[in-house]
Design a protein around this motif. Structure first.
Motif, mmCIF file in Angstrom:
data_model
loop_
_atom_site.group_PDB
_atom_site.id
_atom_site.type_symbol
_atom_site.label_atom_id
_atom_site.label_comp_id
_atom_site.label_asym_id
_atom_site.label_seq_id
_atom_site.Cartn_x
_atom_site.Cartn_y
_atom_site.Cartn_z
ATOM 1 N N LYS A 261 6.076 -6.327 -12.760
ATOM 2 C CA LYS A 261 6.600 -5.808 -14.015
ATOM 3 C C LYS A 261 6.125 -4.373 -14.257
ATOM 4 O O LYS A 261 6.742 -3.633 -15.017
ATOM 5 C CB LYS A 261 6.167 -6.698 -15.181
ATOM 6 N N GLU A 262 5.013 -4.010 -13.611
ATOM 7 C CA GLU A 262 4.436 -2.693 -13.842
ATOM 8 C C GLU A 262 5.206 -1.600 -13.109
ATOM 9 O O GLU A 262 5.417 -0.513 -13.647
ATOM 10 C CB GLU A 262 2.968 -2.693 -13.403
ATOM 11 N N ASN A 263 5.619 -1.863 -11.863
ATOM 12 C CA ASN A 263 6.390 -0.873 -11.098
ATOM 13 C C ASN A 263 7.068 -1.554 -9.917
ATOM 14 O O ASN A 263 6.806 -2.710 -9.613
ATOM 15 C CB ASN A 263 5.482 0.274 -10.620
ATOM 16 N N ARG A 264 7.940 -0.815 -9.269
ATOM 17 C CA ARG A 264 8.640 -1.324 -8.084
ATOM 18 C C ARG A 264 7.609 -1.594 -6.995
ATOM 19 O O ARG A 264 6.771 -0.739 -6.688
ATOM 20 C CB ARG A 264 9.636 -0.265 -7.602
ATOM 21 N N MET A 265 7.656 -2.774 -6.385
ATOM 22 C CA MET A 265 6.695 -3.120 -5.341
ATOM 23 C C MET A 265 7.337 -4.044 -4.319
ATOM 24 O O MET A 265 8.378 -4.653 -4.568
ATOM 25 C CB MET A 265 5.443 -3.773 -5.931
ATOM 26 N N ARG B 212 18.372 -0.568 -0.208
ATOM 27 C CA ARG B 212 18.168 -1.710 -1.105
ATOM 28 C C ARG B 212 16.933 -1.495 -1.983
ATOM 29 O O ARG B 212 16.938 -1.821 -3.172
ATOM 30 C CB ARG B 212 18.056 -2.997 -0.298
ATOM 31 N N TYR B 213 15.891 -0.964 -1.388
ATOM 32 C CA TYR B 213 14.680 -0.721 -2.173
ATOM 33 C C TYR B 213 14.949 0.303 -3.269
ATOM 34 O O TYR B 213 14.512 0.131 -4.423
ATOM 35 C CB TYR B 213 13.568 -0.227 -1.252
ATOM 36 N N GLU B 214 15.674 1.359 -2.943
ATOM 37 C CA GLU B 214 15.912 2.444 -3.895
ATOM 38 C C GLU B 214 16.863 2.034 -5.017
ATOM 39 O O GLU B 214 16.878 2.667 -6.082
ATOM 40 C CB GLU B 214 16.454 3.665 -3.152
ATOM 41 N N THR C 110 7.276 -6.905 12.669
ATOM 42 C CA THR C 110 6.180 -6.431 11.824
ATOM 43 C C THR C 110 6.083 -4.919 11.847
ATOM 44 O O THR C 110 5.799 -4.289 10.821
ATOM 45 C CB THR C 110 4.850 -7.072 12.284
ATOM 46 N N ALA C 111 6.347 -4.311 13.012
ATOM 47 C CA ALA C 111 6.337 -2.848 13.093
ATOM 48 C C ALA C 111 7.411 -2.256 12.182
ATOM 49 O O ALA C 111 7.177 -1.237 11.509
ATOM 50 C CB ALA C 111 6.552 -2.399 14.536
ATOM 51 N N LEU C 112 8.578 -2.891 12.149
ATOM 52 C CA LEU C 112 9.654 -2.439 11.264
ATOM 53 C C LEU C 112 9.224 -2.539 9.801
ATOM 54 O O LEU C 112 9.416 -1.605 9.011
ATOM 55 C CB LEU C 112 10.914 -3.277 11.511
ATOM 56 N N ILE C 113 8.632 -3.671 9.443
ATOM 57 C CA ILE C 113 8.202 -3.864 8.055
ATOM 58 C C ILE C 113 7.113 -2.862 7.690
ATOM 59 O O ILE C 113 7.121 -2.277 6.597
ATOM 60 C CB ILE C 113 7.719 -5.315 7.847
ATOM 61 N N ASP D 248 5.033 3.909 2.716
ATOM 62 C CA ASP D 248 4.950 4.797 1.561
ATOM 63 C C ASP D 248 5.321 4.075 0.262
ATOM 64 O O ASP D 248 5.729 4.699 -0.713
ATOM 65 C CB ASP D 248 5.864 6.010 1.756
ATOM 66 N N LYS D 249 5.174 2.725 0.269
ATOM 67 C CA LYS D 249 5.572 1.939 -0.899
ATOM 68 C C LYS D 249 4.422 1.027 -1.333
ATOM 69 O O LYS D 249 3.667 0.527 -0.479
ATOM 70 C CB LYS D 249 6.794 1.078 -0.563
ATOM 71 N N PRO D 250 4.286 0.757 -2.637
ATOM 72 C CA PRO D 250 3.286 -0.215 -3.109
ATOM 73 C C PRO D 250 3.604 -1.593 -2.512
ATOM 74 O O PRO D 250 4.697 -2.114 -2.724
ATOM 75 C CB PRO D 250 3.459 -0.199 -4.631
#
Length: 465
Positions: free
Chosen positions: A99-103, A17-19, A37-40, A46-48
């Motif tokens: 708006k600047e990048n995927r976050m 979904r993120y990709e 929380t560990a899953l999140i 490795d993501k903003p």
């Protein structure tokens, strides 16, 4: 640092979904300690990410905490953290950043924020509909109150209804996934670790089995300084306003009370009061209601502890509190705990066997629709009978009938004969397929019956393969 295992499928789906790059609103919920929380954190590493963990406090203090989370994202080295004038301003800043990048924007313990700021769900609905729907933001709302998340976030009455793009209910691990934490241990030891911790990753980590399970229990649970020693009490204090009554109800169930009137009598409250408290414990995932499979809820409905760790703790810790307090528990442990573990594991083994049939067994004689236990009255002999496993088929009246024996002895033909007798009392099928599960194997006579096709035999070792 706790180890992360066994949520590969959830991670895979979240990453897909993120990709995709589109707006996402993922709802993640489940009981405390289960690893949400560990899953999140694993997903976000490795993501903003703006990670905001809501607090059980005021709206203003939560706004301050949210402001810090945004600042940590924008300028992680900054010591200065201005507070936004209101939640609208904070959410507008997240809109601009996305708006600047995927976050990713995470609100952990969302029920706390909703309690402090009741309008927050409506505010999120508005910003999703008018600003985020066409953005590249990945929003994650996470909560431990399952009733709140199911009713106030996912439910039709919620302002957020229809806005979620995915939901993940995080359950405790099953017995095979629990064994991944300790691949070096025997099948019997891993079954015990599963039975004691209930497959809750936090408890598996805190039990901290290194060389010896008994030593791990004595150090981390049967010791006043151990992390797990006060865990149930701390959890109840954290979640509930009147932990004393809840504590009494849990103990009553752990000691064998299963019907509402039995529980009420032990607790010293009327059934109506106990029923209300039991509903809360069910919402927390500590207690469950169970009815004989194929029958509707009614007089036969019973209450059981769904949380195996609570069941273990309430069975063994209060009864041994004097020995623990005085430091004598190591001398009494063999008799007071270890010799009773086979009996304790009876219900756990039944759950393991049902999970085996549902998720791991191959070449079942029927396509299972649902699986559970059944109990009723043998009118001919005027006695109660219980069948550990009854599996219904997706069509027709064929049933899978099973017995689960966690004993230190081989199981013989008498168990198959008893199972056949109980199936006749059940009396709903045109054909029955018999399964017997055993920790310690089977007699030669029962193995011969299996060769003749009368019964399928499954050992503990085979359940792990």
């Amino acid at each position: 640092m706790e180890r992360f295992y066994c949520r590969e499928e959830e991670l895979r789906k979240m990453n897909i979904r993120y990709e995709n790059g589109d707006f996402e609103c993922m709802i993640i919920y489940g009981r405390r300690r289960v690893g949400k929380t560990a899953l999140i954190n694993e997903f976000c590493k490795d993501k903003p990410t703006i990670f905001f963990s809501a607090l059980n406090t005021t709206a203003q203090e939560n706004l301050e905490s949210l402001s810090k989370a945004i600042m940590n994202y924008e300028r992680p080295d900054s010591l200065f953290s201005p507070v936004y004038r209101d939640y609208d301003a904070a959410l507008d800043e997240i809109t601009a950043l996305s708006k600047e990048n995927r976050m990713v924007f995470v609100i952990d313990e969302y029920p706390y924020l909703a309690k402090a700021k009741p309008a927050i769900s409506a505010m999120l609905q508005h910003v999703i509909d008018h600003k985020w729907q066409n953005s590249r933001l990945c929003l994650i709302l996470c909560g431990s109150s399952m009733s709140f998340m199911e009713n106030q976030v996912l439910g039709q009455e919620s302002p957020l209804y229809g806005r979620r793009t995915a939901q993940f209910k995080i359950e405790p691990l099953d017995y095979k996934d629990t064994a991944v934490f300790h691949p070096e241990r025997s099948f019997a030891e891993n079954a015990l670790i599963y039975g004691i911790t209930g497959g809750v990753p936090h408890y598996i980590n805190k039990l901290n089995v290194k060389t010896d399970l008994d030593e791990a229990l004595l150090t981390n649970l049967f010791d006043r300084s151990g992390y797990l020693y006060e865990e149930p009490a701390n959890l109840l204090k954290q979640e509930l306003r009147e932990p004393a009554i809840y504590n009494a109800i849990i103990r009553a169930i752990a000691e064998g009370a299963s019907h509402l009137n039995e529980i009420a009598t032990k607790v010293g409250e009327n059934s109506g009061v106990c029923s209300s408290y039991l509903k809360t414990l069910i919402d927390l995932g500590i207690v469950k209601k169970e009815t004989p499979i194929t029958e509707k809820p009614g007089k036969k409905t019973i209450y059981l502890l769904a949380d195996s760790f609570f069941r273990f703790w309430y069975r063994f810790v209060p009864a041994n509190s004097s020995a623990i307090d005085s430091g004598r528990i190591r001398r009494t442990y063999q008799r007071a705990v270890k010799e009773q573990l086979s009996d304790f594991m009876g219900l756990i083994f039944e759950r393991m066997c049902r999970d085996y049939l549902l998720y791991y067994a191959e070449d079942l004689p029927v396509d299972l629709n649902e699986i559970g236990q059944w109990w009723g009255t043998d009118m001919r002999k005027k006695k109660q009978v219980q069948i550990d496993i009854v599996g219904t088929s997706t069509e027709g009246k064929e049933y899978l009938i099973g017995s689960c024996k966690y004993k230190n002895e081989a199981i013989g033909m008498d168990e198959l004969e008893l199972l056949q007798e109980y199936a006749s009392v059940f009396g709903k099928g045109t054909r029955y397929h018999y399964y017997i599960f055993s920790r310690s194997g089977f007699t030669e006579g029962l193995r011969k019956a299996a060769e003749d096709g009368d019964v399928k035999l499954v050992t503990l070792e085979e359940m792990y393969q």
